[in-house]
Design an enzyme around this catalytic site. Structure first.
Site, PDB file in Angstrom:
ATOM      1  CG  PHE A   1     -12.771  30.602  11.891  1.00 10.24           C
ATOM      2  CD1 PHE A   1     -11.798  30.019  11.109  1.00 10.24           C
ATOM      3  CD2 PHE A   1     -13.599  31.563  11.298  1.00 10.24           C
ATOM      4  CE1 PHE A   1     -11.645  30.373   9.773  1.00 10.24           C
ATOM      5  CE2 PHE A   1     -13.450  31.927   9.970  1.00 10.24           C
ATOM      6  CZ  PHE A   1     -12.465  31.323   9.202  1.00 10.24           C
TER       7      PHE A   1
ATOM      8  CD  GLN B   1     -17.737  40.312  10.908  1.00  7.75           C
ATOM      9  OE1 GLN B   1     -17.760  39.519   9.968  1.00  7.75           O
ATOM     10  NE2 GLN B   1     -17.959  39.939  12.151  1.00  7.75           N
TER      11      GLN B   1
ATOM     12  CG  HIS C   1     -12.544  39.755   7.725  1.00  9.47           C
ATOM     13  ND1 HIS C   1     -11.201  39.580   7.910  1.00  9.47           N
ATOM     14  CD2 HIS C   1     -13.100  38.518   7.790  1.00  9.47           C
ATOM     15  CE1 HIS C   1     -10.951  38.280   8.067  1.00  9.47           C
ATOM     16  NE2 HIS C   1     -12.092  37.619   8.000  1.00  9.47           N
TER      17      HIS C   1
ATOM     18  CG  LEU D   1     -11.834  37.772   3.621  1.00  6.33           C
ATOM     19  CD1 LEU D   1     -12.323  38.948   4.455  1.00  6.33           C
ATOM     20  CD2 LEU D   1     -12.771  36.605   3.749  1.00  6.33           C
TER      21      LEU D   1
ATOM     22  CD  GLU E   1     -11.838  34.852  12.087  1.00  6.04           C
ATOM     23  OE1 GLU E   1     -12.573  35.639  11.450  1.00  6.04           O
ATOM     24  OE2 GLU E   1     -12.134  34.382  13.174  1.00  6.04           O
TER      25      GLU E   1
ATOM     26  NE  ARG F   1     -14.466  37.186  10.943  1.00  7.29           N
ATOM     27  CZ  ARG F   1     -15.109  36.583   9.955  1.00  7.29           C
ATOM     28  NH1 ARG F   1     -16.212  37.126   9.448  1.00  7.29           N
ATOM     29  NH2 ARG F   1     -14.670  35.453   9.472  1.00  7.29           N
TER      30      ARG F   1
ATOM     31  CG  HIS G   1     -16.280  40.181   5.666  1.00  3.02           C
ATOM     32  ND1 HIS G   1     -15.912  39.659   4.449  1.00  3.02           N
ATOM     33  CD2 HIS G   1     -16.539  39.105   6.461  1.00  3.02           C
ATOM     34  CE1 HIS G   1     -15.948  38.336   4.501  1.00  3.02           C
ATOM     35  NE2 HIS G   1     -16.338  37.985   5.706  1.00  3.02           N
TER      36      HIS G   1
ATOM     37  NE  ARG H   1     -20.652  36.719   9.292  1.00  2.00           N
ATOM     38  CZ  ARG H   1     -19.645  36.051   8.721  1.00  2.00           C
ATOM     39  NH1 ARG H   1     -19.436  34.780   9.018  1.00  2.00           N
ATOM     40  NH2 ARG H   1     -18.851  36.650   7.851  1.00  2.00           N
TER      41      ARG H   1
END
Ligand SMILES: Cc1cc2nc3c(=O)[nH]c(=O)nc-3n(C[C@H](O)[C@H](O)[C@H](O)COP(=O)(O)OP(=O)(O)OC[C@H]3O[C@@H](n4cnc5c(N)ncnc54)[C@H](O)[C@@H]3O)c2cc1C
Length: 621
Positions: A124, A238, A240, A254, A257, A313, A379, A414
């Protein structure tokens, strides 16, 4: 005078608000400790963001990459968070996440396996090694199923579903109860309690394009703020990088990822893998700088550097925004995410089944044959309720917070997968913290019925007004303000405009009218949620205006780049004595020397070496 005589009431030792991963884990801990526990959730049990989590849960188990360990995870988390993370929280998280994941497995979670039968782990963004324990792209579903199974067999835990918490009640400044209402009947519900654990998730519905579902109106932020707790670093929201952009009805949903972790690449309208042009200096040494090396990583991730699509991100979201603004976007205002040309259809359907169905059913796109169109979507909140790292208690005695609604752990950004592990680690710690608090407390605090009455009057005002503004119109106005002025890239004059608009919105919220009675009345639910949305929006905007630098999820065109001065402070919001929101900076504590050394170490120093044994022992306690 409201008639309070027929309010249904119940008494618990502790009330957990929210039944996502953090709330369930906290309630399990409370139940295991023998506390009479009430679990309140806005929708049906099992329906929370946690269930939607796709990619996985980050923990340095070392099953796929044996050289992984808590120190590398901690270092990745600090670097991803741009060193603004609460050091102690990041330490506890990295050290305790493996135990929490293994515990889930003991409770029955069936993770994907390695060929030798261990819990499999996937790559990730921002994680040095394959670290995310996963179940295809339905990890959250399996986590929630396991936690719910564990919970329902516990004695002492009562679940109150489709019940919304409206206000926290205080006795001499400490927690005494919660006023809630049943969404279906509109009837009020009084929960008398010694402690409350907030686990209400984020507040993405303050923006129009978001991966968040309807429940996420920032209620936890507002409940805590109104009760006297502080919100920390709310400017860090955040976006995304990969949400769906087409058709309009699904914009924001979404795209995990995991697609990039499993080999998907980002391309612009010219077919270029543009991320090679956006590698930040500090990640250059660990990121492939040619397509050839990035492609070799897909076959052998141990000997090659990671592709730039797996940068953090914030970096990827800003790069996509720039491509679109400069005219190299896809037809519907995003870029292309291509896994079809990289993996065979069988692999895609097996590893990313939800994505396959999501695009097929919602967009008519077969991702095994064509690229997806994607763009940034709001997100996650890195900021949130300020808590003590070890106990999760806020500055209000008896008020705890865990999971996404608490702040500090993730700093300015994050890493994907770190939320599912965060909510397990801190959900458990919040349960322990609440038990310790309650055992020092003794008797049930006293409920002040005058406070209840004021809360009831506030909640029912939209029903009782003869006429007023439609709450849905006000929500649209609010979302427009946040989309237009407090988005992925910010600047002073726009943030100031947003504050002027938010002041106008306060007047509108004070005049909303929900026609009809309290039963089955979605307009009334919307009117109630508006109060939380406004506090969320105002705290983000004021904090964003104060922080004059760009770091992680907060990007200022007028202050580009990170500043050494701003990493020394947190931005803290609280309700002032005059009822207005006060936002100011506060110095951050210095990190312990050993943690600072780990965060700034080279990978070679961390991979083989032993840890500071004393600290390791301390944190697994
Ligand atoms: C589509 C999607 C995919 C994601 N994928 C991943 C991933 O792969 N890995 C990862 O680490 N993270 C992922 N995340 C982020 C992660 O899922 C969330 O941050 C995390 O689940 C939050 O958990 P939580 O327990 O804090 O809150 P949630 O799971 O959001 O639960 C909040 C609970 O609070 C309740 N609630 C809210 N307000 C009230 C109120 N006023 N009264 C009563 N109840 C209330 C809600 O009903 C709900 O039960 C994803 C998020 C989304 C949206």
């Amino acid at each position: 005078m409201a008639d309070l005589s027929d309010i249904q009431s119940v008494e618990h030792d502790v009330v957990v608000i929210g039944a996502g991963g953090a709330g369930l884990r906290a309630a399990i801990e409370c139940g295991l400790q023998g506390l009479n526990t009430g679990l309140v959730c806005k929708s049906l049990l099992g329906k929370a963001h946690t269930v939607m989590a796709e990619g996985g849960c980050a923990a340095a188990l070392g099953n796929v990459a044996p050289q992984d360990n808590w120190k590398v995870h901690f270092r990745d988390t600090m670097r991803g968070g741009k060193f603004l993370n609460d050091w102690r929280m990041a330490e506890l998280h990295a050290k305790q996440a493996p135990d929490r994941v293994r515990e889930l497995e003991e409770w029955g979670a069936v993770f994907d396996r390695t060929p030798s039968g261990l819990i499999s782990q996937r790559n990730f963004g921002g994680h040095r090694y394959p670290r995310l324990a996963h179940v295809g792209d339905r990890t959250g579903l399996e986590m929630i199923r396991t936690l719910q199974d564990k919970l329902v067999y516990l004695q002492h835990v009562a679940v109150h579903m489709e019940c919304t918490a409206l206000e926290l009640l205080l006795d001499d400044g400490a927690i005494a109860g919660v006023l809630a209402y049943w969404r279906e009947t509109g009837r009020l519900f009084l929960l008398k309690t010694k402690a409350v654990i907030l686990a209400t998730g984020g507040g993405g519905r303050a923006w129009r394009f978001t991966s968040n579902s309807w429940e996420y109106t920032g209620d936890g932020f507002a409940l805590a703020y109104e009760a006297g707790a502080e919100l920390i670093n709310m400017e860090f929201t955040q976006f995304h990088p990969t949400g769906m952009v087409w058709p309009p009805s699904v914009r924001g949903i979404l795209v995990t990822e995991g697609v990039r972790g499993d080999g998907g690449v980002l391309k612009n309208s010219a077919g270029d893998r543009f991320m090679f042009s956006y590698i930040p200096e500090k990640f250059a040494a660990e990121t492939a700088d040619t397509v050839e090396e990035a492609d070799r990583w897909l076959a052998d991730s141990s000997k090659n550097r990671r592709p730039p699509e797996l940068l953090t991100r914030d970096v990827v979201a800003r790069a996509i925004t720039r491509e679109v603004v400069e005219g190299r976007g896809s037809p519907h205002g995003g870029v292309f995410l291509d896994i079809a040309s990289r993996r065979d259809p069988e692999f895609i359907k097996r590893k990313l089944p939800s994505m396959y169905h999501q695009f097929k059913e919602l967009a008519g796109v077969d991702i095994t044959k064509e690229p997806m169109e994607v763009g940034p979507t709001l997100h996650y909140f890195m900021g949130g309720i300020r808590v003590d790292a070890d106990t999760q208690m806020s500055r209000v005695p008896g008020l705890f917070a865990a999971g996404e609604c608490s702040g500090g752990m993730h700093g300015a950004n994050r890493l994907g997968g770190n939320s599912l592990s965060d909510l397990l680690v801190f959900g458990q710690l919040a349960g322990v913290g609440a038990r310790q608090y309650i055992s020092g407390l003794g008797k049930q605090p006293r409920i002040d019925m005058a406070q209840v009455e004021r809360a009831v009057q506030r909640a029912t005002a939209p029903l009782n007004r003869a006429e007023g503004i439609n709450p849905y119109v006000v929500t649209e106005h609010l979302q427009h303000v946040m989309d237009r002025y407090v988005n992925i890239v910010r600047q002073r004059d726009e943030l100031e405009t947003a504050l002027v608009e938010l002041e106008k919105l306060k007047q509108e919220v004070a005049q909303v009218k929900a026609p009809g009675a309290s039963q089955y009345n979605p307009g009334w639910h919307e009117a109630i949620a508006l109060g939380s949305l406004l506090i969320t929006a105002e705290s983000v905007t004021r904090a964003a205006l104060i922080r004059e630098e760009s770091r992680g999820g907060h990007s200022r065109v007028d202050f580009p780049g990170e500043s050494d001065e701003w990493v020394k402070v947190s931005v803290v919001a609280r309700k002032g004595v005059d009822g207005q929101m006060e936002v100011r900076t506060e110095p951050r504590p210095q990190p312990p020397a050993d943690l600072a050394q780990i965060a700034h170490a080279t990978l070679e120093e961390l991979e083989g070496s032993g840890a500071t044994a004393a600290r390791e022992k301390g944190a697994s306690a």
